[in-house]
Scaffold this active site. Structure first.
Site, PDB file in Angstrom:
ATOM      1  N   SER B  57      42.149  57.738  39.075  1.00 53.48           N
ATOM      2  CA  SER B  57      41.676  56.363  39.483  1.00 53.48           C
ATOM      3  C   SER B  57      42.594  55.399  38.880  1.00 53.48           C
ATOM      4  O   SER B  57      43.480  55.862  37.886  1.00 53.48           O
ATOM      5  CB  SER B  57      40.225  56.135  38.428  1.00 53.48           C
ATOM      6  OG  SER B  57      39.197  56.655  39.181  1.00 53.48           O
ATOM      7  N   GLU B  64      46.953  37.553  41.619  1.00 49.54           N
ATOM      8  CA  GLU B  64      46.102  37.247  42.747  1.00 49.54           C
ATOM      9  C   GLU B  64      44.653  37.718  42.495  1.00 49.54           C
ATOM     10  O   GLU B  64      43.790  37.668  43.697  1.00 49.54           O
ATOM     11  CB  GLU B  64      46.896  37.236  44.059  1.00 49.54           C
ATOM     12  CG  GLU B  64      48.028  36.629  44.414  1.00 49.54           C
ATOM     13  CD  GLU B  64      49.418  37.283  43.770  1.00 49.54           C
ATOM     14  OE1 GLU B  64      49.066  38.307  43.153  1.00 49.54           O
ATOM     15  OE2 GLU B  64      50.388  36.815  43.729  1.00 49.54           O
ATOM     16  N   SER B  65      44.562  38.535  41.603  1.00 48.94           N
ATOM     17  CA  SER B  65      43.273  39.279  41.463  1.00 48.94           C
ATOM     18  C   SER B  65      43.433  40.866  41.117  1.00 48.94           C
ATOM     19  O   SER B  65      43.641  41.207  39.835  1.00 48.94           O
ATOM     20  CB  SER B  65      42.027  38.978  42.359  1.00 48.94           C
ATOM     21  OG  SER B  65      41.778  37.598  42.421  1.00 48.94           O
ATOM     22  N   HIS B  70      40.875  54.922  44.096  1.00 48.61           N
ATOM     23  CA  HIS B  70      40.135  56.250  43.600  1.00 48.61           C
ATOM     24  C   HIS B  70      40.307  57.164  44.651  1.00 48.61           C
ATOM     25  O   HIS B  70      40.156  56.997  45.735  1.00 48.61           O
ATOM     26  CB  HIS B  70      38.597  55.773  43.279  1.00 48.61           C
ATOM     27  CG  HIS B  70      38.386  55.120  42.342  1.00 48.61           C
ATOM     28  ND1 HIS B  70      38.550  55.004  41.061  1.00 48.61           N
ATOM     29  CD2 HIS B  70      37.965  53.593  42.776  1.00 48.61           C
ATOM     30  CE1 HIS B  70      38.087  53.586  40.458  1.00 48.61           C
ATOM     31  NE2 HIS B  70      37.847  52.867  41.660  1.00 48.61           N
ATOM     32  N   CYS B  85      43.015  36.313  45.626  1.00 46.27           N
ATOM     33  CA  CYS B  85      42.626  34.895  45.643  1.00 46.27           C
ATOM     34  C   CYS B  85      43.713  34.006  46.300  1.00 46.27           C
ATOM     35  O   CYS B  85      43.174  32.860  46.542  1.00 46.27           O
ATOM     36  CB  CYS B  85      42.437  34.233  44.300  1.00 46.27           C
ATOM     37  SG  CYS B  85      44.081  34.123  43.258  1.00 46.27           S
TER      38      CYS B  85
END
Lengths: 126, 126
Positions: B57, B64-65, B70, B85
């Site tokens: 993971s 930008e976020s 996974h 974003c």
């Protein structure tokens, strides 16, 4: 009829009209880690970051996949993601807790299944 | 007519029939960070983890976020999330690169808008 292997469940949560959005990344981290624990998830590691001039982002790896959170204080909004490969996770408990902490006036939840074509007959990993 | 403030765009990508899923978290991290760079994102920090007996993971905070990944080697599957974003992010470049690296036979992409009710008249943050 198509068959799928369900890998997990992914909740996309958009909180708005929030009147208590943290500005300290450690505070937000405590909220999100607590939310993960309330859901029954096992927290593995996390990274939280404060942007300039405002806004926080955080991501938490859990044994069951991840949580992610981003804040837009200028819009009184926060986005949360909870992706779990376990069907024993209580996502609602996490979402309710975060909504309470943020004092969110509005919460929109979308649930998406993460899956791939296949069946139990799929061959083992290489 | 409802108005919304668009906070960002979120691509949920499910790769299957993958014949080259990394087992080393550092290898996967390099792939995901490269993908983020190809998309034009700015990587801030990341956490990657190897589970027992298998599965990786990883989560990457970008300006930008975030990206999250996974792996399910037992199902030859990988899930990737890219939440941005910014509308200048080239998500397709990232997705194509990851698909090539994983040698994925099948890729399903869902695009979700992250938004909250409101308009430009929304008051400023507290």
């Amino acid at each position: 009829m198509s068959q799928f292997i369900v890998l997990g469940w992914h909740w996309l949560v958009d909180f708005s009209e929030c009147s208590n959005i943290p500005t300290d990344p450690e505070v937000l981290e405590r909220i999100i880690v607590t939310a993960a624990n309330l859901a029954g998830a096992t927290v593995v590691k996390s990274c939280f970051h404060k942007f300039s001039p405002y806004g926080l982002s955080g991501v938490v790896v859990i044994a069951e996949s991840h949580l992610a959170v981003h804040t837009w204080p200028e819009h009184r909004a926060v986005c949360l993601d909870l992706f779990s490969c376990s069907n024993k996770i209580d996502a609602q408990a996490a979402i309710t807790f975060v909504a309470d902490q943020l004092k969110a006036g509005n919460v929109v939840v979308r649930e998406e299944r993460r899956q791939v074509p296949g069946s139990n007959g799929l061959r083992d990993a290489d």
